[in-house]
Each structure stands twice: as structure tokens, then as C-alpha cells.
Design an enzyme around this catalytic site. Structure first.
Site, PDB file in Angstrom:
ATOM      1  CE  LYS A 268     -91.535  41.867 -56.608  1.00 19.21           C
ATOM      2  NZ  LYS A 268     -91.768  43.124 -55.967  1.00 19.21           N
TER       3      LYS A 268
ATOM      4  CE  LYS B 226     -88.523  34.206 -53.672  1.00 23.30           C
ATOM      5  NZ  LYS B 226     -87.950  35.455 -53.283  1.00 23.30           N
TER       6      LYS B 226
ATOM      7  CE  LYS C  99     -82.728  37.848 -58.483  1.00 20.31           C
ATOM      8  NZ  LYS C  99     -82.707  38.515 -57.202  1.00 20.31           N
TER       9      LYS C  99
HETATM   10  P1  TYM Z   1     -88.692  41.585 -52.430  1.00 21.09           P
HETATM   11  O1  TYM Z   1     -88.920  42.882 -53.129  1.00 21.09           O
HETATM   12  O2  TYM Z   1     -88.388  40.380 -53.253  1.00 21.09           O
HETATM   13  O3  TYM Z   1     -89.928  41.212 -51.523  1.00 21.09           O
HETATM   14  C1  TYM Z   1     -90.447  42.156 -50.598  1.00 21.09           C
HETATM   15  C2  TYM Z   1     -90.909  41.480 -49.342  1.00 21.09           C
HETATM   16  O4  TYM Z   1     -91.896  40.491 -49.642  1.00 21.09           O
HETATM   17  C3  TYM Z   1     -91.496  39.248 -49.081  1.00 21.09           C
HETATM   18  N1  TYM Z   1     -91.913  38.173 -49.991  1.00 21.09           N
HETATM   19  C4  TYM Z   1     -92.489  37.044 -49.568  1.00 21.09           C
HETATM   20  N2  TYM Z   1     -92.830  36.622 -48.335  1.00 21.09           N
HETATM   21  C5  TYM Z   1     -93.438  35.430 -48.248  1.00 21.09           C
HETATM   22  N3  TYM Z   1     -93.720  34.651 -49.316  1.00 21.09           N
HETATM   23  C6  TYM Z   1     -93.414  35.035 -50.564  1.00 21.09           C
HETATM   24  N4  TYM Z   1     -93.725  34.288 -51.595  1.00 21.09           N
HETATM   25  C7  TYM Z   1     -92.754  36.288 -50.740  1.00 21.09           C
HETATM   26  N5  TYM Z   1     -92.289  36.984 -51.803  1.00 21.09           N
HETATM   27  C8  TYM Z   1     -91.778  38.128 -51.323  1.00 21.09           C
HETATM   28  C9  TYM Z   1     -89.983  39.301 -48.978  1.00 21.09           C
HETATM   29  O5  TYM Z   1     -89.500  38.405 -48.004  1.00 21.09           O
HETATM   30  C10 TYM Z   1     -89.759  40.735 -48.604  1.00 21.09           C
HETATM   31  O6  TYM Z   1     -89.944  40.905 -47.219  1.00 21.09           O
HETATM   32  N6  TYM Z   1     -84.081  42.391 -50.774  1.00 21.09           N
HETATM   33  C11 TYM Z   1     -85.489  42.632 -50.511  1.00 21.09           C
HETATM   34  C12 TYM Z   1     -85.867  44.106 -50.489  1.00 21.09           C
HETATM   35  C13 TYM Z   1     -85.062  44.908 -49.537  1.00 21.09           C
HETATM   36  C14 TYM Z   1     -85.204  44.912 -48.102  1.00 21.09           C
HETATM   37  C15 TYM Z   1     -84.226  45.823 -47.653  1.00 21.09           C
HETATM   38  C16 TYM Z   1     -86.024  44.240 -47.226  1.00 21.09           C
HETATM   39  C17 TYM Z   1     -84.090  45.764 -49.858  1.00 21.09           C
HETATM   40  N7  TYM Z   1     -83.568  46.327 -48.715  1.00 21.09           N
HETATM   41  C18 TYM Z   1     -84.082  46.081 -46.271  1.00 21.09           C
HETATM   42  C19 TYM Z   1     -85.876  44.495 -45.860  1.00 21.09           C
HETATM   43  C20 TYM Z   1     -84.912  45.397 -45.413  1.00 21.09           C
HETATM   44  C21 TYM Z   1     -86.274  41.969 -51.610  1.00 21.09           C
HETATM   45  O7  TYM Z   1     -85.776  41.737 -52.695  1.00 21.09           O
HETATM   46  O8  TYM Z   1     -87.569  41.752 -51.313  1.00 21.09           O
END
Ligand code: TYM
Length: 332
Positions: A197, A194, A111
């Protein structure tokens, strides 16, 4: 019963990576576990959305979760900011998270590199907030994609540190979980790693995109001039498209194009056309549901309220225990 927690940041529409990395496991887990699935709207503040964007994005993700099949009667489906206990525990846990370890986190470094003009404290302590999301419900499992592995490791560290500090077993050690057995990474269409967004125009396949938009994105995905040797190893750009195909197409279709590749007869135009149609067949029924749920305020409101009540109940229970362990005592 074993406890499951996971969340997604509301920074726009959900894409195939979110679904196959996370939501697909949520759907299976809500049947057999005590599950808490949430919209991480506090997390999304690190990028300073406008109030209108924040509200719109939370509504979008709530509608998408429901359209994908999360059932408010089976799981606790809630919005993070509806549970003030999370912010309270975040304050306490921040006292035992150290600058060095937070600065070393890969996502923080990414970031900082991407947005050197917005390195705020919330970004630095992001892993603490994420740990709190998980620890506050004493989760055993956290269904996430591969990109969240390091955050999970930090969650275990913070939980263990708290337990050691007070000589208790307050927080169990949560494990990352995928129903396929392996954590998943869905590649993007622009070959930067990966699907994401923030991967720029054309990288992610969103559930709520117009069909023409999705078709164009897939047809524009970069390929090469084609294989020149029998059974050669696929370069990354081509392997990525095959990996996406594995998620949405039938075994026969995959084998068909695989064998055309191996005999150097593949035509990428046909391959991508088939991929686009299979993606759309998978996405279409969910998209139709998103469209109808998105404007149903009564349904959305009822779902969010039921979820908030369940999450507050569980969070407050943990917090009462934590306040006492820390030594807070009311004198009135
Ligand atoms: P975030 O919002 O970026 O993504 C949400 C979930 O989608 C999965 N994901 C992917 N999995 C496989 N391939 C991809 N290309 C891909 N892009 C996204 C992420 O692994 C995630 O599971 N920090 C987290 C959100 C969060 C969270 C939590 C998750 C906040 N608190 C507590 C679990 C438990 C995040 O930014 O995910």
C-alpha cells in the site's frame, strides 16, 4: 484443536498481496482450525491516521474480509482494539524486549529510512505488539506473507523468553504458515519489491478499485523492449508480471505467453491486456460483495461483536494465567 492467529493493518484497501499472502490461507484454515483473524487497528496508529480515516479503514477491511469469505460463525473475526487484554499483555511483554533487538528489526530500519520524522516508540515496539496478538491466543500457526517472517521469529523469541523467565510452558512456538507450503511474496507493479500500500501510486492492485483504474495500472506497468534471445531469463519487471499472472490466469494462458516470450514473439500490450482481464475476472465478484457489505451496519456490527466476544474469551484466559505467573495478586 490447533490454533491459528493472523491480522492485517487497516491502512486502506486490501490488495492482491494481502489476499494471496494471507487471506487465501485464512479461508482454508477457518474450516479446520480454531482461528482468530483480526484487524490490527492499534498497529495502524504508528502512522497517526485521523479518527475519520481510522474508522473508514477499519470498516473497509472488515467488509473486505467478509466479502472474501471469512465466516464469523467459523472463525473469530475481530477488531484488535475491541480486545483490551491485548494492550495489557503488550505492557508486560515490553519489559522483556530489548532496545538492541528491536532496533535491529528490518521493518523498523525500513520505517526509519522512509519516515525519519516519525520514529515513535510504537514503531520500535511494533514486534512486541504483534507477538502479543499471536501469543495471547497461544497460536500454533500464523498464516502470513514472506515479509512477516522476521516478526514471527521475534514472536518466538519473546514467548520463549517469558517461558524461561518463569520456568513454564505458557506460550507454544508459533510457526509461519501458508497453505501452498511456501510463504508467498506477491510483487508490485512498480518493481520495488513486494506489492504494498505504501509502494506509491500504481504499485498495488486493490480489490475495491474501479475497473478502469486497475486496467490502467496494469497497462502502465514498466516492461522492456522485449526478449532478443530464445529462452532467455526474464528480467525482474517481466518476471513480476508473469508471477502475478500465475495467481489469476489459467495454466493455458500462462503457457501461451511463456512460449511467446521464449520464442521472442511476445507483444507486451497483448500480454498486459490479458493480465488485466484475468485480474478483473478474479476481483470482480469480491468487489461487488464489498460494495454491498460496506454500508450494511447491522451485518458489520454483528460480525464484529461475535468476533470480539470469542477473542476476549480466549485472551482473558491467557492473561489470567500470565498475571498470576508474573506475581500480581489482588489484596481485596
Ligand atoms: P500487513 O497489514 O502489511 O499485511 C497483511 C498480510 O498481508 C501479507 N502481505 C503480503 N503477502 C505477500 N505478498 C505481498 N506483497 C504482501 N503484502 C502484504 C502480509 O505478509 C500479512 O500477512 N504486522 C502485520 C499485521 C499484523 C499481524 C499480527 C499479522 C499485526 N499483528 C499478528 C499476523 C499476526 C502487517 O503489517 O501486515
Amino acid at each position: 484443536m490447533e490454533i491459528v492467529v493472523s491480522g492485517i493493518r487497516p491502512t486502506g484497501k486490501l490488495h492482491l498481496g494481502n489476499y494471496f499472502g494471507a487471506v487465501k490461507s485464512f479461508l482454508q484454515m477457518q474450516e479446520n482450525y480454531q482461528t482468530y483473524f483480526f484487524i490490527a487497528d492499534i498497529h495502524s496508529l504508528t502512522t497517526h491516521p485521523t479518527p475519520a480515516d481510522l474508522q473508514g479503514n477499519v470498516r473497509q477491511v472488515l467488509a473486505e474480509y467478509l466479502a472474501m469469505g471469512l465466516d464469523p460463525d467459523k472463525c473469530a473475526l475481530f477488531i484488535q482494539s475491541d480486545v483490551p487484554q491485548i494492550s495489557e499483555l503488550y505492557t508486560y511483554m515490553n519489559m522483556n524486549a530489548y532496545l538492541g533487538e528491536l532496533e535491529r528489526s528490518a521493518s523498523f530500519k525500513d520505517k526509519v529510512r522512509a519516515h525519519p520524522d516519525n520514529v515513535n516508540a510504537g514503531l520500535l515496539t511494533y514486534p512486541v505488539l504483534m507477538a502479543v496478538d499471536i501469543l495471547i491466543h497461544k497460536a500454533d500457526y500464523v498464516p502470513v506473507g514472506k515479509d512477516q517472517e522476521q516478526h514471527l521469529e521475534m514472536t518466538r523469541t519473546f514467548g520463549r523468553r517469558f517461558n524461561n523467565m518463569y520456568g513454564v510452558e505458557c506460550f507454544p512456538e508459533p510457526k509461519a504458515f501458508s497453505t501452498t507450503g511456501e510463504l508467498i511474496k506477491v510483487p508490485g507493479l512498480t518493481n520495488q519489491g513486494k506489492m504494498s500500500k505504501s509502494g506509491g501510486e500504481g504499485d498495488a492492485i486493490f480489490f475495491d478499485d474501479e475497473e478502469e483504474v486497475t486496467r490502467k495500472k496494469i497497462m502502465r506497468a514498466v516492461t522492456d523492449s522485449g526478449p532478443t534471445e530464445l529462452n532467455q531469463i526474464k528480467p525482474e519487471a517481466i518476471q513480476n508480471l508473469f508471477d502475478i499472472m500465475k495467481l489469476v490466469s489459467t495454466k493455458d494462458t500462462i503457457e501461451h505467453f511463456d512460449s511467446l516470450y521464449n520464442t521472442c514473439e511476445i507483444r507486451y500490450g497483448d500480454f498486459k491486456k490479458q493480465l488485466a482481464e484475468d485480474v478483473l475476472s478474479f476481483v470482480r465478484p469480491i468487489r461487488e460483495k464489498i460494495q454491498s457489505i460496506k454500508s450494511d451496519d447491522t451485518f458489520l456490527g454483528k460480525a464484529a461483536k461475535t468476533g470480539a466476544e470469542k477473542a476476549i474469551d480466549s485472551a482473558e484466559k491467557t492473561l489470567r494465567e500470565v498475571r498470576e505467573l508474573i506475581g500480581f495478586k489482588r489484596f481485596y
